[in-house]
Design a protein around this motif. Structure first.
Motif, PDB file in Angstrom:
ATOM      1  N   GLY A 279       0.874  -1.048  -0.071  1.00 57.31           N
ATOM      2  CA  GLY A 279      -0.011  -0.064   0.021  1.00 57.31           C
ATOM      3  C   GLY A 279       0.867   1.229  -0.008  1.00 57.31           C
ATOM      4  O   GLY A 279       2.191   1.052   0.081  1.00 57.31           O
ATOM      5  N   VAL A 280       0.104   2.400   0.065  1.00 61.13           N
ATOM      6  CA  VAL A 280       1.141   3.638  -0.311  1.00 61.13           C
ATOM      7  C   VAL A 280       0.781   4.789   1.008  1.00 61.13           C
ATOM      8  O   VAL A 280      -0.408   4.897   1.349  1.00 61.13           O
ATOM      9  CB  VAL A 280       0.691   4.137  -1.723  1.00 61.13           C
ATOM     10  CG1 VAL A 280      -0.921   4.631  -1.882  1.00 61.13           C
ATOM     11  CG2 VAL A 280       1.579   5.482  -2.117  1.00 61.13           C
ATOM     12  N   THR A 281       1.739   5.475   1.279  1.00 62.59           N
ATOM     13  CA  THR A 281       1.880   6.530   2.191  1.00 62.59           C
ATOM     14  C   THR A 281       2.159   7.769   1.584  1.00 62.59           C
ATOM     15  O   THR A 281       2.825   7.847   0.529  1.00 62.59           O
ATOM     16  CB  THR A 281       2.754   6.435   3.239  1.00 62.59           C
ATOM     17  OG1 THR A 281       3.843   5.961   2.904  1.00 62.59           O
ATOM     18  CG2 THR A 281       2.331   4.949   4.238  1.00 62.59           C
TER      19      THR A 281
ATOM     20  N   THR B 173       0.314   3.461  -5.818  1.00 62.64           N
ATOM     21  CA  THR B 173       0.925   2.279  -5.322  1.00 62.64           C
ATOM     22  C   THR B 173       2.261   1.631  -6.124  1.00 62.64           C
ATOM     23  O   THR B 173       2.770   0.626  -5.821  1.00 62.64           O
ATOM     24  CB  THR B 173      -0.088   1.270  -4.863  1.00 62.64           C
ATOM     25  OG1 THR B 173      -0.734   1.019  -6.021  1.00 62.64           O
ATOM     26  CG2 THR B 173      -0.996   1.579  -3.757  1.00 62.64           C
ATOM     27  N   SER B 174       1.980   1.970  -7.382  1.00 63.67           N
ATOM     28  CA  SER B 174       2.988   1.513  -8.446  1.00 63.67           C
ATOM     29  C   SER B 174       4.276   2.105  -7.991  1.00 63.67           C
ATOM     30  O   SER B 174       5.315   1.379  -8.247  1.00 63.67           O
ATOM     31  CB  SER B 174       2.660   1.912  -9.794  1.00 63.67           C
ATOM     32  OG  SER B 174       1.824   1.278 -10.416  1.00 63.67           O
TER      33      SER B 174
ATOM     34  N   ASP C 161      -5.945  -3.488   8.694  1.00 62.77           N
ATOM     35  CA  ASP C 161      -6.714  -3.350   7.433  1.00 62.77           C
ATOM     36  C   ASP C 161      -5.985  -2.657   6.258  1.00 62.77           C
ATOM     37  O   ASP C 161      -6.148  -3.221   5.182  1.00 62.77           O
ATOM     38  CB  ASP C 161      -8.076  -2.549   7.688  1.00 62.77           C
ATOM     39  CG  ASP C 161      -8.930  -3.549   8.446  1.00 62.77           C
ATOM     40  OD1 ASP C 161      -8.737  -4.755   8.505  1.00 62.77           O
ATOM     41  OD2 ASP C 161      -9.944  -2.972   8.881  1.00 62.77           O
ATOM     42  N   GLY C 162      -5.518  -1.433   6.369  1.00 67.43           N
ATOM     43  CA  GLY C 162      -4.882  -0.923   5.310  1.00 67.43           C
ATOM     44  C   GLY C 162      -3.377  -0.462   5.389  1.00 67.43           C
ATOM     45  O   GLY C 162      -2.755  -0.535   4.413  1.00 67.43           O
ATOM     46  N   LEU C 163      -2.764  -0.734   6.534  1.00 67.63           N
ATOM     47  CA  LEU C 163      -1.415  -0.295   6.842  1.00 67.63           C
ATOM     48  C   LEU C 163      -0.555  -1.789   6.857  1.00 67.63           C
ATOM     49  O   LEU C 163       0.630  -1.550   6.840  1.00 67.63           O
ATOM     50  CB  LEU C 163      -1.248   0.327   8.170  1.00 67.63           C
ATOM     51  CG  LEU C 163      -2.003   1.747   8.444  1.00 67.63           C
ATOM     52  CD1 LEU C 163      -1.768   2.163   9.773  1.00 67.63           C
ATOM     53  CD2 LEU C 163      -1.274   2.688   7.372  1.00 67.63           C
ATOM     54  N   GLY C 164      -1.248  -2.790   6.687  1.00 71.73           N
ATOM     55  CA  GLY C 164      -0.508  -4.021   6.944  1.00 71.73           C
ATOM     56  C   GLY C 164       0.590  -4.015   8.033  1.00 71.73           C
ATOM     57  O   GLY C 164      -0.122  -3.925   9.136  1.00 71.73           O
ATOM     58  N   ALA C 165       1.798  -4.485   7.872  1.00 73.50           N
ATOM     59  CA  ALA C 165       2.527  -4.653   9.145  1.00 73.50           C
ATOM     60  C   ALA C 165       3.065  -3.387   9.481  1.00 73.50           C
ATOM     61  O   ALA C 165       3.532  -3.119  10.482  1.00 73.50           O
ATOM     62  CB  ALA C 165       3.714  -5.536   8.753  1.00 73.50           C
TER      63      ALA C 165
ATOM     64  N   ALA D  95       4.513   1.896   2.159  1.00 71.19           N
ATOM     65  CA  ALA D  95       5.756   2.598   1.713  1.00 71.19           C
ATOM     66  C   ALA D  95       5.287   3.832   0.834  1.00 71.19           C
ATOM     67  O   ALA D  95       4.212   3.988   0.371  1.00 71.19           O
ATOM     68  CB  ALA D  95       6.428   1.453   0.807  1.00 71.19           C
ATOM     69  N   PRO D  96       6.328   4.572   0.675  1.00 77.16           N
ATOM     70  CA  PRO D  96       6.172   6.069   0.183  1.00 77.16           C
ATOM     71  C   PRO D  96       5.682   5.888  -1.256  1.00 77.16           C
ATOM     72  O   PRO D  96       6.302   5.073  -2.039  1.00 77.16           O
ATOM     73  CB  PRO D  96       7.408   6.806   0.356  1.00 77.16           C
ATOM     74  CG  PRO D  96       8.175   6.112   1.570  1.00 77.16           C
ATOM     75  CD  PRO D  96       7.706   4.845   1.584  1.00 77.16           C
TER      76      PRO D  96
END
Length: 671
Positions: free
Chosen positions: A243-245, A395-396, A473-477, A314-315
């Motif tokens: 996912g993306v921050t 997210t790419s 849910d959205g942030l994973g680990a 990750a960013p």
């Protein structure tokens, strides 16, 4: 009957279809690489040199006017990096005419060849790149993967796939592509009709989770009011899904549009439902199928039971990386530092002064008129970097940060030979170890003691999980941290085994990892006792990873290809427990992770009482598994030599003072 299966070009979307492309000074690759602390790993001498990363994408750009070979690279994908290209698309060229693949490759391996672009250093700047270009057809994608895995010079160690389709969620429905990807991770030996038992599986696959807003915009829903399920094939069990921050504030918050584990399920008409039924028989649940009404009984799981995806964040917003469209510019002080081949006046929103391209060659040649916008008497561009590099969101862009971090671990493992005692050679390169370490080393603890999480969900909530849902849910680990991963990965040696022939009872370092087989060794539990008491209020984090197995059925030619079938096998169920006490004197169970639908478990427990603690890996059901396990804990600090000296001096003073008083009493009594 096996037929040529293709994903539909109309439905296929590059994960960053809705990216914002921004030309100008936006040096976010520098910020994002520092955010994940990859720069600290570079400073230790690890740069991905021993890793080969495949970019299965739109290609990697070739110098305009150059031959269609592997030599005409972007100047910042040259030094220390070799690019191997192959075209599986219908374009007839290996060149990247879209820009997506070149941008992704730069996030992994941009390396500042000419010494002017240090702000754009990639995550693994010396990794080699294998560029497999495709148009999105299933047969092309499989052919590109197979080419990368079997490359005669540099077979891929890591594969980045920043493509996806909104046709599927991670709700238990599988596409052919997802099954194929899980197969190549699980079974690198390519053995038909068997299940892999290998502990030496060399490829790690990283997939973008998807920009969920695309789907919800299409059906008229507000992303904040609806779940954004992970795109296909991001729900692959054995891959790492990212996912993306966002860059505001400082890559500390999940993007609103980052696809995630859903809480609801919406059909293509925007109405809530439990999911779809594959009525048209194409192997996917999409807009051409009928969608079940809420509460109806169908073959698709309700989304409340979705597996934990994404795995990590990750960013990925405002990331400045290599541009596919570059070329020489007049009067450039360094011919290797190049600018855009696009005309300054061609309505491409490029900064700079417009000129008249009389010969239509894409360059301003001497003698061609220009508009002197800034009145300095010469034609110029505002910033060469605006042309060598371009900013994108998605997210790419997050996925190659993780792929680059995996490449760093491959480099570290290869250089240091981190193989565990009693395991096969190169076990440290097993994808289960790489995945376990990357997830276990994520950043969850913020700089501000009042903020328990460095990365927040889109609604402002902090990282959380439950004992049956291993990841957020959205942030994973959590947020990728390459430097923490380096520390966790390097601390690989087990120590002080109680019985070297019995791997179920071991004393281990506070930070380490292991790879073992459970069940097939005759044991259904393995125990790992941290060999020092742990510090109160510190955290113990542990991540357990194993594979969901896939059987390959060949179409008869002995070659893995898109015409074959790939079928999932029942998932073995492993659980992870944390006990107070040592393995031979377990006090009580303080935490656990026991999802029955995930092939990973994750514990993040705050130590309430200083004591010895023991991790247990338990085979709950199934025939037995190979697993990767990583853990991180903080022991009670030992007093330093300085403190010991002070304690000794204080003790000596107290002793002398007491002796003097005793002598005074003695002399007094003699008077």
């Amino acid at each position: 009957m096996n037929k040529k299966i293709k994903t539909r070009p109309v439905m296929l979307i590059i994960i960053t279809t809705c990216i914002f492309i921004i030309y100008g000074q936006s040096f976010a690759l520098d910020k994002s690489v520092a955010k994940i602390r990859a720069d600290k790993v570079h400073a230790l001498g690890y740069n991905g040199f021993n890793a080969d990363v495949a970019i299965i994408d739109t290609g990697v750009g070739i110098l305009s006017g150059g031959t269609d070979d592997d030599l005409n690279n972007h100047p910042d994908l040259t030094w220390g990096t070799t690019i191997y290209r192959e075209d599986f698309s219908s374009s007839g060229t290996k060149d990247d005419t879209i820009g997506h693949g070149t941008h992704v490759a730069g996030i992994v391996a941009s390396n500042d060849f000419d010494g002017t672009d240090a702000k754009y250093i990639g995550v693994a700047p010396y990794a080699d790149i294998l560029s497999g270009k495709h148009d999105g057809h299933y047969d092309q994608i499989v052919n590109a993967f197979e080419w990368a895995l079997s490359h005669s010079f540099q077979p891929a160690d890591v594969i980045n796939y920043s493509f996806g389709e909104s046709r599927q969620t991670s709700d238990g429905t599988y596409s052919q592509l997802q099954s194929y990807i899980d197969f190549i991770i699980d079974n690198p030996s390519r053995t038909a009709n068997t299940i892999s038992d290998s502990m030496n599986e060399p490829v790690t696959v990283v997939i973008a989770a998807g920009n969920g807003e695309d789907k919800w915009r299409k059906i008229g829903l507000n992303p904040s009011d609806a779940s954004s399920p992970v795109y296909d094939p991001g729900s692959a069990y054995n891959a790492i899904t990212v996912g993306v921050t966002t860059d505001e504030p400082d890559y500390d918050q999940l993007a609103d549009w980052s696809s995630r584990r859903g809480e609801k399920d919406y059909g293509p008409d925007g109405k809530p439902g439990k999911g779809g039924v594959d009525d048209d028989g194409d192997g996917m649940i999409d807009e051409t199928d009928e969608w079940a009404a809420p509460g109806s009984d169908d073959s698709v799981k309700d989304n409340v039971n979705l597996r934990s995806k994404p795995d990590i964040v990750a960013p990925g917003v405002n990331i400045q990386s290599t541009n596919n469209d570059w070329g020489p510019v007049e009067n450039n002080s360094n011919p290797l530092h190049v600018a855009s081949t696009r005309n300054e006046g061609d309505n491409n929103n490029n900064p700079g002064e417009p000129f008249t391209d009389n010969n239509s060659n894409g360059f301003r040649d001497p003698g061609e008129p220009f508009t002197d916008t800034n009145g300095n008497g010469s034609w110029d561009v505002l910033d060469d970097d605006s042309y060598d590099f371009v900013s994108m969101d998605g997210t790419s862009m997050a996925a190659p940060h993780v792929a680059g971090a995996a490449a760093l671990l491959y480099d570290i493992g290869t250089k240091n030979n981190l193989t565990e005692t009693g395991t096969p050679n190169d076990a440290e390169l097993d994808h289960k170890v790489i995945k376990a370490v990357l997830l276990n080393a994520t950043d969850k603890v913020g700089k501000d003691p009042s903020d328990p999480s460095v990365v927040k969900d889109r609604d402002g909530s902090v990282w959380s999980h439950t004992q049956t849902q291993p990841l957020d849910d959205g942030l994973g680990a959590g947020q990728l941290d390459a430097y923490n991963a380096y520390i966790n990965y390097m601390a690989s040696d087990l120590k002080g085994e109680e019985n070297p022939s019995d791997i179920t009872k071991e004393y281990v370092e506070p930070i380490a990892w292991d790879i073992q087989t459970i069940g097939k060794d005759g044991f259904t539990s393995h125990f790992y006792t941290i060999d020092e008491p742990l510090l109160v209020n510190s955290w113990l984090t542990s991540t357990l990873v194993w594979d969901k197995h896939v059987i390959w059925t060949d179409d008869g030619d002995g070659v893995v290809e898109y015409t074959d079938t790939f079928n999932y096998q029942p998932l073995d169920d492993l659980d992870l427990y944390l006990w107070r006490g040592t393995f031979d004197n377990l006090s009580f169970n303080v935490d656990w992770s026991w999802s029955d639908i995930d092939n990973l478990e994750h514990i993040h427990y705050q130590i309430a009482e200083s004591d010895y603690y023991t991790l247990e890996v338990r085979l709950h059901s199934g025939d037995g598994e190979n697993y990767g396990l990583a853990w991180w804990s903080t022991p009670v600090p030992e007093p330093s030599t300085y403190i010991l000296v002070l304690i000794g001096l204080c003790g000596l003073l107290v002793w002398k003072h007491g002796r003097k008083k005793a002598q005074s009493r003695l002399f007094g009594s003699c008077r």
